[in-house]
Design a protein around this motif. Structure first.
Motif, mmCIF file in Angstrom:
data_model
loop_
_atom_site.group_PDB
_atom_site.id
_atom_site.type_symbol
_atom_site.label_atom_id
_atom_site.label_comp_id
_atom_site.label_asym_id
_atom_site.label_seq_id
_atom_site.Cartn_x
_atom_site.Cartn_y
_atom_site.Cartn_z
ATOM 1 N N GLN A 77 42.925 22.838 130.771
ATOM 2 C CA GLN A 77 42.324 23.947 130.026
ATOM 3 C C GLN A 77 40.997 23.511 129.448
ATOM 4 O O GLN A 77 40.822 22.350 129.082
ATOM 5 C CB GLN A 77 43.256 24.403 128.911
ATOM 6 C CG GLN A 77 42.752 25.642 128.196
ATOM 7 C CD GLN A 77 43.770 26.196 127.223
ATOM 8 O OE1 GLN A 77 44.851 25.673 127.048
ATOM 9 N NE2 GLN A 77 43.402 27.293 126.578
ATOM 10 N N SER A 90 40.028 28.321 123.282
ATOM 11 C CA SER A 90 40.054 28.356 124.741
ATOM 12 C C SER A 90 38.695 28.794 125.265
ATOM 13 O O SER A 90 38.097 29.736 124.752
ATOM 14 C CB SER A 90 41.135 29.334 125.221
ATOM 15 O OG SER A 90 41.111 29.420 126.621
ATOM 16 N N GLY A 112 43.428 28.602 132.880
ATOM 17 C CA GLY A 112 43.830 27.213 133.022
ATOM 18 C C GLY A 112 44.653 26.994 134.270
ATOM 19 O O GLY A 112 44.678 27.829 135.177
ATOM 20 N N TRP A 162 37.341 21.103 132.278
ATOM 21 C CA TRP A 162 38.664 21.238 131.699
ATOM 22 C C TRP A 162 39.178 19.899 131.215
ATOM 23 O O TRP A 162 38.952 18.858 131.821
ATOM 24 C CB TRP A 162 39.649 21.794 132.711
ATOM 25 C CG TRP A 162 39.535 23.276 132.940
ATOM 26 C CD1 TRP A 162 38.784 24.154 132.224
ATOM 27 C CD2 TRP A 162 40.179 24.024 133.953
ATOM 28 N NE1 TRP A 162 38.940 25.423 132.728
ATOM 29 C CE2 TRP A 162 39.791 25.362 133.802
ATOM 30 C CE3 TRP A 162 41.045 23.700 134.981
ATOM 31 C CZ2 TRP A 162 40.249 26.378 134.633
ATOM 32 C CZ3 TRP A 162 41.501 24.708 135.814
ATOM 33 C CH2 TRP A 162 41.111 26.036 135.633
#
Length: 124
Positions: free
Chosen positions: A8, A15, A56, A80
Motif C-alpha cells: 500500500q 492511503s 493496494g 508502495w
C-alpha cells in the motif's frame, strides 16, 4: 509458500490512493492467469498469486526467488510500502519512512531486491 504480503502507498499518513496501474505494468508480462482482481504470475523459477485492488495489493503462495524481485520492482514503481504479516515494514524508497501512518510499526527496513525482502522477513 503461503506467506501473505500486503502492499500500500501512503502520503502524510493516509492511503495514497491507487497506483494500481504502475504495479500492473510491472506484472503484466508475467501474468499466466487473470480472473477479476486475481492474477497468477509466473516468472523464472517461481510463481505467485496476486490480488490487486484499487488501493493496494496482496501477494501469497510465492514460490522460487524470481517473483520476489518482481514484487519489489513493482512496489518501487507504484511507490508502495510492503507490509508483511509478522515482519518489519519494508520501504522501497527513502521518502516512505516519513509518509507512513503514525504507529504503523517501529521496525522499518529498506529493501531494494527480493533477496533483501526475504531476509527482512526471514525467508530463505
Amino acid at each position: 509458500m503461503s506467506y501473505d504480503l500486503f502492499f500500500q502507498g501512503f502520503i502524510a499518513g493516509e492511503s495514497a490512493g491507487s497506483r494500481r496501474s504502475e504495479m500492473l505494468a510491472v506484472l503484466a508480462p508475467h501474468i499466466a492467469e487473470r480472473r477479476g482482481a486475481f492474477l497468477r504470475i509466473e516468472i523464472g523459477d517461481g510463481a505467485a498469486d496476486i490480488y490487486l485492488s484499487d488501493d493496494g495489493m496482496m501477494a501469497n503462495h510465492i514460490s522460487g526467488t524470481d517473483p520476489w524481485d518482481l514484487l519489489v520492482t513493482g512496489a518501487k514503481s507504484a511507490n508502495w510500502v510492503i507490509l508483511p504479516i509478522d515482519g518489519p515494514i519494508c520501504v522501497t524508497g527513502p521518502s516512505q519512512r516519513e509518509q507512513r501512518p503514525e504507529g504503523l510499526g517501529e521496525g522499518i527496513v529498506v529493501v531494494t531486491s527480493g533477496a533483501e525482502l526475504r531476509a527482512a522477513i526471514d525467508i530463505h
